[in-house]
Write a protein that holds these residues in place. Structure first.
Motif, PDB file in Angstrom:
ATOM      1  N   ALA A 204      41.214  37.597  32.938  1.00  0.00           N
ATOM      2  CA  ALA A 204      39.876  37.994  33.786  1.00  0.00           C
ATOM      3  C   ALA A 204      38.829  38.810  32.803  1.00  0.00           C
ATOM      4  O   ALA A 204      38.702  40.169  31.968  1.00  0.00           O
ATOM      5  CB  ALA A 204      40.565  38.210  34.833  1.00  0.00           C
ATOM      6  N   TYR A 205      37.144  38.488  33.577  1.00  0.00           N
ATOM      7  CA  TYR A 205      36.378  39.266  32.976  1.00  0.00           C
ATOM      8  C   TYR A 205      36.300  40.272  33.907  1.00  0.00           C
ATOM      9  O   TYR A 205      35.048  41.339  34.084  1.00  0.00           O
ATOM     10  CB  TYR A 205      34.852  38.837  32.592  1.00  0.00           C
ATOM     11  CG  TYR A 205      34.921  37.056  33.623  1.00  0.00           C
ATOM     12  CD1 TYR A 205      33.984  38.138  34.256  1.00  0.00           C
ATOM     13  CD2 TYR A 205      35.519  35.708  33.339  1.00  0.00           C
ATOM     14  CE1 TYR A 205      34.119  36.683  35.676  1.00  0.00           C
ATOM     15  CE2 TYR A 205      35.023  35.315  34.138  1.00  0.00           C
ATOM     16  CZ  TYR A 205      33.978  35.196  35.578  1.00  0.00           C
ATOM     17  OH  TYR A 205      34.097  34.160  36.825  1.00  0.00           O
ATOM     18  N   ASP A 206      36.185  40.582  35.286  1.00  0.00           N
ATOM     19  CA  ASP A 206      36.208  41.527  36.480  1.00  0.00           C
ATOM     20  C   ASP A 206      36.965  41.550  37.284  1.00  0.00           C
ATOM     21  O   ASP A 206      38.350  40.738  37.347  1.00  0.00           O
ATOM     22  CB  ASP A 206      34.647  41.284  36.848  1.00  0.00           C
ATOM     23  CG  ASP A 206      34.389  40.131  37.637  1.00  0.00           C
ATOM     24  OD1 ASP A 206      35.432  38.955  38.038  1.00  0.00           O
ATOM     25  OD2 ASP A 206      33.870  38.774  37.780  1.00  0.00           O
ATOM     26  N   ASP A 208      36.734  40.356  40.930  1.00  0.00           N
ATOM     27  CA  ASP A 208      37.193  38.963  41.224  1.00  0.00           C
ATOM     28  C   ASP A 208      38.113  38.247  40.418  1.00  0.00           C
ATOM     29  O   ASP A 208      39.288  37.219  41.141  1.00  0.00           O
ATOM     30  CB  ASP A 208      35.767  38.474  41.743  1.00  0.00           C
ATOM     31  CG  ASP A 208      35.252  39.781  42.906  1.00  0.00           C
ATOM     32  OD1 ASP A 208      35.930  40.270  43.634  1.00  0.00           O
ATOM     33  OD2 ASP A 208      34.094  39.303  43.514  1.00  0.00           O
ATOM     34  N   SER A 209      37.090  37.939  39.577  1.00  0.00           N
ATOM     35  CA  SER A 209      37.856  37.075  38.827  1.00  0.00           C
ATOM     36  C   SER A 209      39.924  37.497  38.693  1.00  0.00           C
ATOM     37  O   SER A 209      40.448  36.258  37.971  1.00  0.00           O
ATOM     38  CB  SER A 209      37.667  36.410  37.840  1.00  0.00           C
ATOM     39  OG  SER A 209      38.232  38.129  36.520  1.00  0.00           O
ATOM     40  N   TYR A 210      40.208  38.609  38.278  1.00  0.00           N
ATOM     41  CA  TYR A 210      41.121  39.264  38.200  1.00  0.00           C
ATOM     42  C   TYR A 210      42.198  38.989  39.301  1.00  0.00           C
ATOM     43  O   TYR A 210      43.833  38.680  39.226  1.00  0.00           O
ATOM     44  CB  TYR A 210      40.985  40.800  37.771  1.00  0.00           C
ATOM     45  CG  TYR A 210      42.710  41.092  38.199  1.00  0.00           C
ATOM     46  CD1 TYR A 210      43.345  40.852  36.578  1.00  0.00           C
ATOM     47  CD2 TYR A 210      43.421  42.296  38.791  1.00  0.00           C
ATOM     48  CE1 TYR A 210      45.031  42.018  36.127  1.00  0.00           C
ATOM     49  CE2 TYR A 210      44.677  42.279  38.295  1.00  0.00           C
ATOM     50  CZ  TYR A 210      45.215  42.123  37.433  1.00  0.00           C
ATOM     51  OH  TYR A 210      46.585  42.806  37.513  1.00  0.00           O
ATOM     52  N   LYS A 212      41.775  36.500  41.223  1.00  0.00           N
ATOM     53  CA  LYS A 212      42.089  35.073  41.399  1.00  0.00           C
ATOM     54  C   LYS A 212      42.648  34.646  40.938  1.00  0.00           C
ATOM     55  O   LYS A 212      43.885  33.610  41.002  1.00  0.00           O
ATOM     56  CB  LYS A 212      40.641  34.576  41.089  1.00  0.00           C
ATOM     57  CG  LYS A 212      40.741  33.249  41.637  1.00  0.00           C
ATOM     58  CD  LYS A 212      38.694  32.159  41.078  1.00  0.00           C
ATOM     59  CE  LYS A 212      38.692  31.034  42.470  1.00  0.00           C
ATOM     60  NZ  LYS A 212      38.068  30.324  42.015  1.00  0.00           N
ATOM     61  N   ILE A 213      42.960  34.907  39.523  1.00  0.00           N
ATOM     62  CA  ILE A 213      43.195  34.240  38.587  1.00  0.00           C
ATOM     63  C   ILE A 213      45.256  34.930  38.525  1.00  0.00           C
ATOM     64  O   ILE A 213      45.498  33.798  38.069  1.00  0.00           O
ATOM     65  CB  ILE A 213      42.772  34.209  37.009  1.00  0.00           C
ATOM     66  CG1 ILE A 213      41.778  33.848  37.124  1.00  0.00           C
ATOM     67  CG2 ILE A 213      43.933  34.431  36.097  1.00  0.00           C
ATOM     68  CD1 ILE A 213      40.661  33.302  36.326  1.00  0.00           C
ATOM     69  N   TYR A 247      37.437  28.136  36.591  1.00  0.00           N
ATOM     70  CA  TYR A 247      38.145  29.569  36.896  1.00  0.00           C
ATOM     71  C   TYR A 247      37.856  30.997  35.949  1.00  0.00           C
ATOM     72  O   TYR A 247      37.178  31.979  36.219  1.00  0.00           O
ATOM     73  CB  TYR A 247      39.166  29.854  35.958  1.00  0.00           C
ATOM     74  CG  TYR A 247      40.228  28.944  37.994  1.00  0.00           C
ATOM     75  CD1 TYR A 247      40.840  30.084  38.834  1.00  0.00           C
ATOM     76  CD2 TYR A 247      40.484  27.952  37.821  1.00  0.00           C
ATOM     77  CE1 TYR A 247      41.716  29.473  39.842  1.00  0.00           C
ATOM     78  CE2 TYR A 247      41.775  27.231  38.557  1.00  0.00           C
ATOM     79  CZ  TYR A 247      42.044  27.920  39.351  1.00  0.00           C
ATOM     80  OH  TYR A 247      42.248  27.139  40.881  1.00  0.00           O
ATOM     81  N   ASN A 248      37.460  30.536  34.666  1.00  0.00           N
ATOM     82  CA  ASN A 248      37.343  31.923  33.561  1.00  0.00           C
ATOM     83  C   ASN A 248      36.808  31.562  32.445  1.00  0.00           C
ATOM     84  O   ASN A 248      36.496  32.050  31.072  1.00  0.00           O
ATOM     85  CB  ASN A 248      38.705  32.654  32.829  1.00  0.00           C
ATOM     86  CG  ASN A 248      40.017  31.955  32.634  1.00  0.00           C
ATOM     87  OD1 ASN A 248      39.894  30.863  32.519  1.00  0.00           O
ATOM     88  ND2 ASN A 248      40.429  32.860  32.142  1.00  0.00           N
ATOM     89  N   LYS A 253      31.115  35.433  29.186  1.00  0.00           N
ATOM     90  CA  LYS A 253      31.701  37.266  30.633  1.00  0.00           C
ATOM     91  C   LYS A 253      33.186  37.496  29.855  1.00  0.00           C
ATOM     92  O   LYS A 253      32.740  39.287  30.241  1.00  0.00           O
ATOM     93  CB  LYS A 253      31.839  36.896  31.940  1.00  0.00           C
ATOM     94  CG  LYS A 253      30.753  36.309  32.681  1.00  0.00           C
ATOM     95  CD  LYS A 253      31.198  36.037  34.392  1.00  0.00           C
ATOM     96  CE  LYS A 253      29.661  35.303  35.191  1.00  0.00           C
ATOM     97  NZ  LYS A 253      30.246  34.781  36.255  1.00  0.00           N
TER      98      LYS A 253
END
Length: 333
Positions: A204-206, A208-210, A212-213, A247-248, A253
């Motif tokens: 993940a890169y932030d 929110d993505s963390y 989610k993933i 997703y990523n 990013k």
């Protein structure tokens, strides 16, 4: 003797019966909290003389590798791409698995016991190939039964095992190299351990993505960022990003995180639709190999990492830090 309600018929009192049975069906050898599973590439090496991408990138002897874990079901995250069974994959009372059983830590065994358990389980697996020596060859079989490399990466989070540092040192004392794959949450453990190569999964890169993933918490993401800050001080490090379509896969990013961590290597790898991840993701969520190469070139064009190698069958690329360049190939004793 009355069996504990969480204890399965094989006497494992740490792993819920349903999860234990699934792992065994997936050909895990399990001893208390540790496990070994034959990597598919070891099988291909023995039967087809094909080698894994770690052999291509780093010089690992594929057929002499143990894929293992000292903490088979214990992990702080619930990554959507993980191939292992997660509590949320089960139709049973997920809340019960999450709160009362799944994260309850076992009574940890001493590192020498764990090492011996891992060797014993690996030997049990390899001995199953003795009946086809005519296909494998006696020399290759004997090499496989005497491993030279340990990948502490099977499932679970290895840094949860409290004696990981001692376990790594024991493997090294036996003349084996070690690759450790961690989610990076326990920064203090990462600082302490010195495997042959340390992988940190950065998927993940932030925040929110963390969420989610990896389906983790904000405090865990902050700890991962702390770990990225200390990787430059480690001797041989790699960030591995598992890429999932939509997703990523916006790779730009990740570049500030890659450069900030300043690791020796980056691996970009497509998500693979295998195991229990098939309950959460689809075949279309995998990236093609040419897409992995294109994303690698984007990183190359916008950072000090340069595309060094790739492996088509595994949909993975290797990028090398030009500012901290070391030979990817390891000189094994």
């Amino acid at each position: 003797m009355k069996m504990n309600k969480t204890e399965n018929s094989n006497g494992n009192k740490y792993i819920p019966k349903e999860i234990y049975n699934i792992l065994r069906k997936q050909h895990y050898q399990i001893k208390d909290h540790s496990a070994v599973k034959l990597c598919g590439w070891v099988r291909k090496s023995l039967l087809e003389n094909k080698n894994c991408y770690k052999s291509k990138f780093y010089g690992i002897a594929t057929h002499r590798c143990i894929q293992c874990t000292p903490s088979v079901i214990w992990c702080q995250q619930n990554c959507i791409f993980c191939w292992r069974v997660l509590p949320t994959d089960l139709n049973d009372d997920n809340d019960k698995f999450n709160k009362n059983i799944y994260y309850k830590l076992p009574k940890w065994k001493e590192p020498e016991e764990v090492m011996n358990d891992i060797f014993e389980m690996h030997r049990t697996i390899i001995m199953g190939y003795k009946g086809i020596l005519d296909r494998i060859g006696e020399k290759k079989f004997n090499e496989a039964i005497n491993p030279k490399h340990v990948a502490i990466s099977l499932s679970g989070e290895p840094t949860i095992y409290p004696y990981l540092d001692e376990l790594i040192k024991l493997f090294h004392k036996k003349g084996l190299s070690t690759f450790v794959v961690s989610n990076g949450i326990l920064t203090d453990v990462i600082e302490k351990i010195n495997p042959t190569q340390l992988y940190i999964s950065l998927d993940a890169y932030d925040l929110d993505s963390y969420k989610k993933i990896c389906r983790g918490k904000e405090t865990q993401w902050e700890k991962i960022l702390n770990t990225l800050d200390i990787l430059e001080s480690k001797k041989r490090t790699c960030l591995r990003t598992t890429l999932i379509r939509g997703y990523n896969d916006n790779i730009e990013k990740f570049i500030p995180l890659y450069e900030g961590a300043n690791t020796n290597f980056i691996e970009l790898k497509s998500y693979m639709n295998v195991g229990y991840s098939r309950k959460r993701l689809n075949l279309d969520d995998m990236l093609r190999h040419d897409e992995i190469i294109n994303l690698s070139k984007t990183v190359e064009e916008n950072s000090f990492y340069k595309l060094e190698d790739d492996a088509f069958d595994s949909r993975v690329s290797l990028l090398v830090n030009e500012n901290r360049r070391i030979n990817p190939k390891i000189k094994f004793e």
